[in-house]
Scaffold this motif. Structure first.
Motif, short mmCIF file in Angstrom:
data_model
loop_
_atom_site.label_atom_id
_atom_site.label_comp_id
_atom_site.label_asym_id
_atom_site.label_seq_id
_atom_site.Cartn_x
_atom_site.Cartn_y
_atom_site.Cartn_z
N PHE A 231 -52.44 -71.94 39.09
CA PHE A 231 -51.45 -72.30 37.97
C PHE A 231 -52.33 -72.16 36.72
O PHE A 231 -53.48 -72.38 36.57
N PRO A 232 -51.47 -71.85 35.46
CA PRO A 232 -52.20 -71.53 34.26
C PRO A 232 -52.76 -72.95 33.76
O PRO A 232 -52.27 -73.98 34.09
N LEU A 236 -49.33 -78.32 32.36
CA LEU A 236 -48.63 -79.63 32.70
C LEU A 236 -49.01 -80.52 31.29
O LEU A 236 -48.69 -81.78 31.48
N GLN A 237 -49.58 -79.97 30.51
CA GLN A 237 -49.93 -80.82 29.33
C GLN A 237 -48.95 -81.50 28.56
O GLN A 237 -47.73 -80.82 28.40
N GLY A 238 -49.02 -82.80 28.42
CA GLY A 238 -47.73 -83.55 27.94
C GLY A 238 -46.74 -84.11 28.85
O GLY A 238 -45.73 -84.81 28.45
N ARG A 239 -46.98 -83.65 29.79
CA ARG A 239 -46.13 -84.20 30.99
C ARG A 239 -46.36 -85.63 31.47
O ARG A 239 -47.78 -85.56 31.81
N LYS A 240 -45.63 -86.36 32.15
CA LYS A 240 -45.86 -87.73 32.47
C LYS A 240 -45.51 -87.62 34.22
O LYS A 240 -44.39 -87.45 34.65
N ILE A 399 -48.84 -64.39 46.96
CA ILE A 399 -48.01 -64.43 45.81
C ILE A 399 -48.70 -64.05 44.46
O ILE A 399 -49.68 -64.73 44.25
N GLU A 400 -48.02 -62.93 43.89
CA GLU A 400 -48.76 -62.59 42.44
C GLU A 400 -47.96 -63.14 41.37
O GLU A 400 -46.80 -62.90 41.33
N LEU A 401 -48.57 -63.77 40.55
CA LEU A 401 -47.86 -64.38 39.32
C LEU A 401 -48.63 -64.79 38.30
O LEU A 401 -49.84 -65.26 38.45
N HIS A 402 -48.12 -64.24 37.05
CA HIS A 402 -48.91 -64.72 35.85
C HIS A 402 -50.11 -64.18 36.00
O HIS A 402 -51.28 -64.96 35.53
N GLY A 403 -50.34 -63.07 36.55
CA GLY A 403 -51.87 -62.44 36.60
C GLY A 403 -52.73 -63.06 37.61
O GLY A 403 -53.97 -62.54 37.65
#
Length: 544
Positions: A231-232, A236-240, A399-403
């Motif tokens: 995952f990038p 999830l920055q800013g998520r609670k 799975i290929e996703l966001h590079g």
């Protein structure tokens, strides 16, 4: 008989006799005929049998002798197929049930006595130990009863390529194994290594009766890194996020993954005693806890998992737990899957969404989902996933996703689901609750009757599915017609799934893991699905 010293090395090379020999004075050894056990007979004798996923039984029935025999049969089977060789490592892990450490040791003894090297991965999720072993071409064994109460336990077996499937279980069930004899201090044969209750006798085995080495933390570390790498960074920055920890082996791993991706995490409800969280039949107290936490914590979602960390829970921002089959649809959507496999009990919104090129339905249980995924891959499909109504998510192809690439993990996993769903909501600019509005409005509800004898459940369902359509429809409508109307179709792929003319669904099925009778309902509104479930449970309770 007495065997000359020059033949000792030959005997020692044969693992079948490794636990049946003892050095004596004068450079000789005594060969002993060990106890012979047919696994199918052991199943009947002990009550420990293969269920929906792995071998399950009462913890008191899963004696050291039973667990040793099952593990030995599993290793024999893999060795006979050339999947493993003596000297290979076998990864072992367990959940937090009180009986798990003892069973893990019995498993490790069988691994050691079979000529293999036990690796203690500690108390970690089933997908974590499976992922670790599969990456190394090793077999693995998980001691867990999953979501069922802690008076029960189980063992899940994994080949180097993934889960043991039904044909594998059938072959293991036909196996005959030898259990080691016990030796006295002077080398004389006294009796079995197990007492009358099936427990290992102290100092009865060559090499001792403690076989689990110190914990190797590599499996846990690699499992966490699997998601942090895919995952990038900071996605999830800013998520609670609130993590309902209870007694799941996933509890600290979920915190590490969500924090590692930038979320602000609050740990909730950690328990020292085992709590049987069932993601298909969520306890009323867990519904209440989620509501209270959501109201006080202002979370984007709550997340959790069952005891062995292969079934996830994720809530919306209000603390409403999503159904596992709905969560599976959303996870598959985020991963951009083209081919989806799911059991017959799952919500029909997966077909109605028109998001996927193909949807295949199977019997309930991950082995059946895996078999169907394998067929899709063999047919040339390049993006194949599967999920179950309990929320467990399986990935058959990379799975290929966001590079980046997420390697295949064809076993139920709990971590991938809540992360993917939260990211799908972020990408869509909506809340988790808002994601549900993008789905066709089909709602499910399920529950179970505990302590319901399996033979009675099977007989009751058989009376409604004789094979004669007219007769069966008449019997079903006599039972349910006043509440649900006329029958449109009947599906007996697994249990009995009845679709009425209103498109409402009643699905009856005995559990494959415990003496329980389950009922799944589907309707156009959440309230109606819940009402249907209450009606069905009352009818079924009268079947006892």
């Amino acid at each position: 008989m007495i065997i000359p010293a020059q033949d000792i090395s030959l005997i020692a090379q044969n693992w079948q006799y490794r636990s049946c020999i003892r050095y004596r004075s004068g450079g000789h050894v005594m060969a002993v005929q060990s106890e012979q056990i047919l696994i199918s007979s052991l199943m009947e004798e002990s009550g420990v049998k293969f269920g929906t996923s792995g071998a399950r039984g009462l913890a008191t029935d899963m004696t050291d002798r039973v667990c040793y025999a099952y593990t030995t049969a599993f290793l024999h089977y893999l060795e006979s197929k050339g999947d493993i060789r003596r000297g290979d490592e076998v990864a072992i892990a367990g959940d937090y049930r009180p009986s798990s450490p003892r069973i893990m040791n019995a498993v490790a003894l069988a691994v050691r006595d079979g000529g293999f090297l036990p690796v203690n991965c500690g108390f970690i999720p089933t997908p974590a130990v499976a992922c670790y072993a599969m990456a190394r071409g090793q077999a693995s064994i998980m001691v867990t009863g999953s979501h069922i109460p802690d008076d029960r336990n189980g063992i899940k077996f994994y080949k180097p390529t993934g889960e043991v499937l039904k044909p594998d279980e059938e072959a293991i069930s036909r196996s005959e194994v030898k259990l080691p004899a016990r030796f006295g201090v002077a080398g004389e044969v006294l009796a079995s290594c197990f007492d009358d209750d099936g427990e290992i006798l102290p100092d009865s085995m060559e090499g001792g009766c403690e076989a689990l080495p110190h914990v190797n933390t590599a499996a846990e570390t690699e499992y966490i890194q699997r998601y942090l790498d895919f995952f990038p960074a900071g996605c999830l920055q800013g998520r609670k996020v609130g993590v309902y920890q209870h007694s799941s082996v996933d509890r600290d791993i979920m915190v590490a993954v969500f924090e590692g991706l930038g979320a602000s995490v609050t740990a909730l409800g950690r328990s020292l005693s085992f709590i049987p969280v069932d993601t298909e039949a969520i306890r009323p107290e867990d519904v209440q806890l989620a509501s209270v936490w959501a109201e006080k914590g202002d979370f984007d979602c709550l997340v959790s998992a069952d005891g062995d960390g292969d079934r996830p829970l994720i809530s919306d921002e209000h603390g409403n737990w999503l159904r596992g089959d709905v969560a599976g649809i959303l996870c598959a959507r985020y991963l951009e899957a083209t081919h989806v496999v799911t059991p017959v009990s799952s919500n029909s919104a997966v077909e109605k969404s028109n998001w996927f090129k193909q949807v295949a339905r199977t019997r309930i249980g991950s082995p059946y989902v895996i078999e169907a995924m394998d067929m899709a891959v063999a047919d040339g499909a390049s993006s194949v996933v599967g999920y179950e109504a309990n929320g467990g998510f399986l990935i058959a192809t990379d799975i290929e996703l966001h590079g980046k690439t997420l390697t295949a993990l064809p076993t139920r996993d709990a971590v991938i689901v809540p992360v993917a769903i939260l990211l799908l909501a972020i990408e869509g600019g909506v809340s988790v609750g808002g994601l549900l509005d993008s789905l066709p409005q089909r709602f499910s509800c399920s529950d179970r009757l505990k302590a319901f004898p399996t033979d009675i459940a099977q007989a009751r369902i058989k009376a409604l599915s004789s094979g004669d359509i007219a007769t069966d429809k008449a019997a079903i409508e006599a039972l349910f017609g006043e509440q649900f109307g006329t029958v449109a179709s009947i599906n007996d792929t697994d249990g009995l799934r009845i679709t009425f003319a209103s498109e409402e669904v009643v699905h009856l099925r005995p559990s494959g893991n415990a003496p329980e009778l389950r009922c799944y309902n589907e309707a156009a509104t959440e309230a109606r699905a819940a009402e249907m479930n209450r009606i069905c449970m009352a009818i079924m309770d009268g079947w006892r």
